[in-house]
Design a protein around this motif. Structure first.
Motif, mmCIF file in Angstrom:
data_model
loop_
_atom_site.group_PDB
_atom_site.id
_atom_site.type_symbol
_atom_site.label_atom_id
_atom_site.label_comp_id
_atom_site.label_asym_id
_atom_site.label_seq_id
_atom_site.Cartn_x
_atom_site.Cartn_y
_atom_site.Cartn_z
ATOM 1 N N PHE A 55 -4.731 -3.943 -0.920
ATOM 2 C CA PHE A 55 -3.459 -3.317 -0.567
ATOM 3 C C PHE A 55 -3.163 -3.498 0.917
ATOM 4 O O PHE A 55 -4.037 -3.341 1.765
ATOM 5 C CB PHE A 55 -3.499 -1.840 -0.935
ATOM 6 C CG PHE A 55 -3.749 -1.615 -2.407
ATOM 7 C CD1 PHE A 55 -2.708 -1.567 -3.303
ATOM 8 C CD2 PHE A 55 -5.053 -1.504 -2.885
ATOM 9 C CE1 PHE A 55 -2.942 -1.395 -4.661
ATOM 10 C CE2 PHE A 55 -5.302 -1.334 -4.241
ATOM 11 C CZ PHE A 55 -4.243 -1.282 -5.130
ATOM 12 N N GLY A 99 0.797 -1.210 0.000
ATOM 13 C CA GLY A 99 0.000 0.000 0.000
ATOM 14 C C GLY A 99 0.833 1.266 0.000
ATOM 15 O O GLY A 99 2.045 1.244 0.243
ATOM 16 N N TYR A 129 -8.391 -2.323 1.597
ATOM 17 C CA TYR A 129 -7.354 -2.863 2.449
ATOM 18 C C TYR A 129 -7.440 -4.388 2.457
ATOM 19 O O TYR A 129 -8.529 -4.969 2.493
ATOM 20 C CB TYR A 129 -7.507 -2.353 3.882
ATOM 21 C CG TYR A 129 -7.415 -0.862 4.030
ATOM 22 C CD1 TYR A 129 -6.413 -0.134 3.385
ATOM 23 C CD2 TYR A 129 -8.321 -0.163 4.832
ATOM 24 C CE1 TYR A 129 -6.319 1.244 3.533
ATOM 25 C CE2 TYR A 129 -8.226 1.216 4.983
ATOM 26 C CZ TYR A 129 -7.231 1.912 4.335
ATOM 27 O OH TYR A 129 -7.135 3.286 4.480
#
Length: 358
Positions: A272, A213, A285
Motif C-alpha cells: 500500500f 493506502g 508499505y
C-alpha cells in the motif's frame, strides 16, 4: 482514439427532455483532478478533497486548520509541479479518459440511457450531472464509482455526495449504486491482458501489486462488529464477515490477478502506497516492500496498480517513476509499471455490464 475536449458538451433543452422520459441516467464518478496544473487550481482541489470528512476523518475544526493552514498552502506548489508532469495536450489523463469512456459507454448502451461523467471533487461535478438528470425527468439512476474496491474515503464519499444532492429534490428517483467490482471477470481480464503484454517481453523476478493506502483507523471503523479486523491474517480471504474491508478486498484482487496470470506463490506481494501524516496506515508499505525486495536480490519487478482504472499521479508518477527510482537506488535493475485500464474495450465492457446488472 480522437482527443475529446475536457469541457463536457452536454446541453439539453425542454423539448429534448420530453423525449428522454423513461430513460436511465448513468453517473460515472472518478475521484477528481485540478482544473489545471497551476498552483491556485491545485490548492483549490486539495482543499475540497482533504476537507471531506471521509478522507481526513478528524473533527471539523482541526481538519480545517490542518488542511487550510498547513497541507494546502505548502503542498500545492509541489503537487502542481507533479501535475504538470502528467498533464497532456488533452489535460488531465484521469479526466480525459473519463470523457472517452463516457462516450464509449454511451455508444454501447444506446439511446435508452443518458451517460454522464462526474468527479467527486472539482469538475465536472456530481451536482451538475444530477441536476441535468433532474431536468430531464429521469427517475432511474445508476451510479458507478470508478473504484474497484470499496472504501469509505472513495466509494462511500461518492454515495454521501449523491444522497446530499438528491435529498433536496421533491421527487427522489430510484437510485442504484455499484459498491465494488473487483470480482468482475472483465475488470480482472483487463489487467491480465496488460500484464501478459509485459510478461511476454521478459521474465520478472517479482510481481508487485500496489494499492492506495488508508489510515488503519478507517479500516477498524469499518469493522462494525469490532471482532474481525486485526489488520493481518484476517485479510487472507474475503468472507461475509470482512467483505467490506478495503484491505481484504485489495488482497482478494491480487489473488484473482495472480491466479489468472499464473504467478507462482512467493513471487508476488500486495502492498500500500501514498501515506500521509504520522498515524499508521495499512501495511505492508510499498516503499518498505521495495527496499526488502532489493535487499533479497530481486533485480526486476512488474508493478500493478489495480486500485486505479485511469492513469493519474498515483500510478504514472508514484509507482511508475518514484518507486522505479527507489528500486534502482537499492540495486534493482528493471522496473516496469503496468498502465491502468484507461479506455480499453474490456474496461468499457465492464462498466456496461455494471450498469445493466446493478
Amino acid at each position: 482514439m480522437d482527443a475529446i475536449a475536457l469541457q463536457s458538451p452536454h446541453t439539453t433543452d425542454a423539448t429534448e427532455a420530453v423525449g428522454l422520459l423513461g430513460k436511465t441516467g448513468v453517473l460515472l464518478v472518478n475521484l477528481g483532478t485540478p482544473d489545471s496544473p497551476s498552483v491556485p487550481d491545485v490548492r483549490k482541489y486539495l482543499r475540497e478533497f482533504l476537507m471531506d470528512g471521509r478522507v481526513i476523518d478528524i473533527p471539523y475544526i482541526p481538519r480545517f486548520l490542518l488542511v487550510n493552514g498547513i497541507i494546502a498552502p505548502f503542498r500545492a506548489p509541489k503537487s502542481a509541479k507533479t501535475y504538470r508532469e502528467v498533464w497532456t495536450d488533452n489535460g488531465s489523463p484521469l479526466k480525459h479518459y473519463g470523457y472517452v469512456v463516457e462516450k464509449m459507454v454511451q455508444a454501447q448502451l444506446g439511446d435508452d440511457y443518458v451517460v454522464r461523467l462526474a468527479m467527486r471533487y472539482q469538475s465536472p461535478s456530481i451536482d451538475t450531472a444530477l441536476t441535468e438528470f433532474q431536468r430531464l425527468g429521469l427517475t432511474d439512476i445508476v451510479v458507478v464509482p470508478f473504484f474497484p474496491q470499496y472504501a469509505s474515503a472513495t466509494t462511500g464519499s461518492v454515495y454521501e455526495k449523491v444522497m446530499e444532492v438528491l435529498k433536496t429534490w421533491q421527487v427522489i428517483p430510484q437510485v442504484r449504486f455499484v459498491n465494488r467490482f473487483l470480482e468482475h471477470p472483465k475488470f480482472i481480464e483487463g489487467f491480465v491482458q496488460l500484464g501478459r503484454k509485459y510478461m511476454a517481453e521478459r521474465t520478472y523476478d517479482h510481481y508487485l501489486f500496489s494499492y492506495h493506502g488508508l489510515p488503519e483507523r478507517q479500516i477498524r471503523k469499518g469493522d462494525v462488529t469490532k471482532t474481525v479486523c486485526q489488520l493481518g491474517d484476517c485479510c487472507a480471504s474475503l468472507r461475509a464477515d470482512n467483505q467490506h474491508c478495503y484491505r481484504a478486498q485489495c488482497f482478494e484482487t491480487t489473488r484473482r490477478l495472480v491466479r489468472e496470470l499464473g504467478i507462482p506463490e512467493g513471487q508476488y506481494t500486495t502492498c500500500f502506497q501514498s501515506r500521509l501524516g504520522k498515524d499508521p496506515w495499512i501495511q505492508p508499505y510499498t516503499e518498505d516492500t521495495i527496499k526488502k525486495l532489493a535487499a533479497q536480490g530481486v533485480k526486476s519487478v512488474l508493478a500493478f496498480s489495480p486500485a486505479f482504472v485511469a492513469d493519474c499521479l498515483e500510478t504514472t508518477i508514484e509507482v511508475g517513476e518514484e518507486y522505479k527510482e527507489l528500486f534502482e537506488e537499492q540495486g534493482g535493475e528493471h522496473w516496469q509499471l503496468v498502465e491502468s485500464l484507461n479506455d480499453s474495450p474490456l474496461w468499457v465492457e465492464t462498466v456496461v455490464d455494471l450498469v445493466k446488472n446493478t
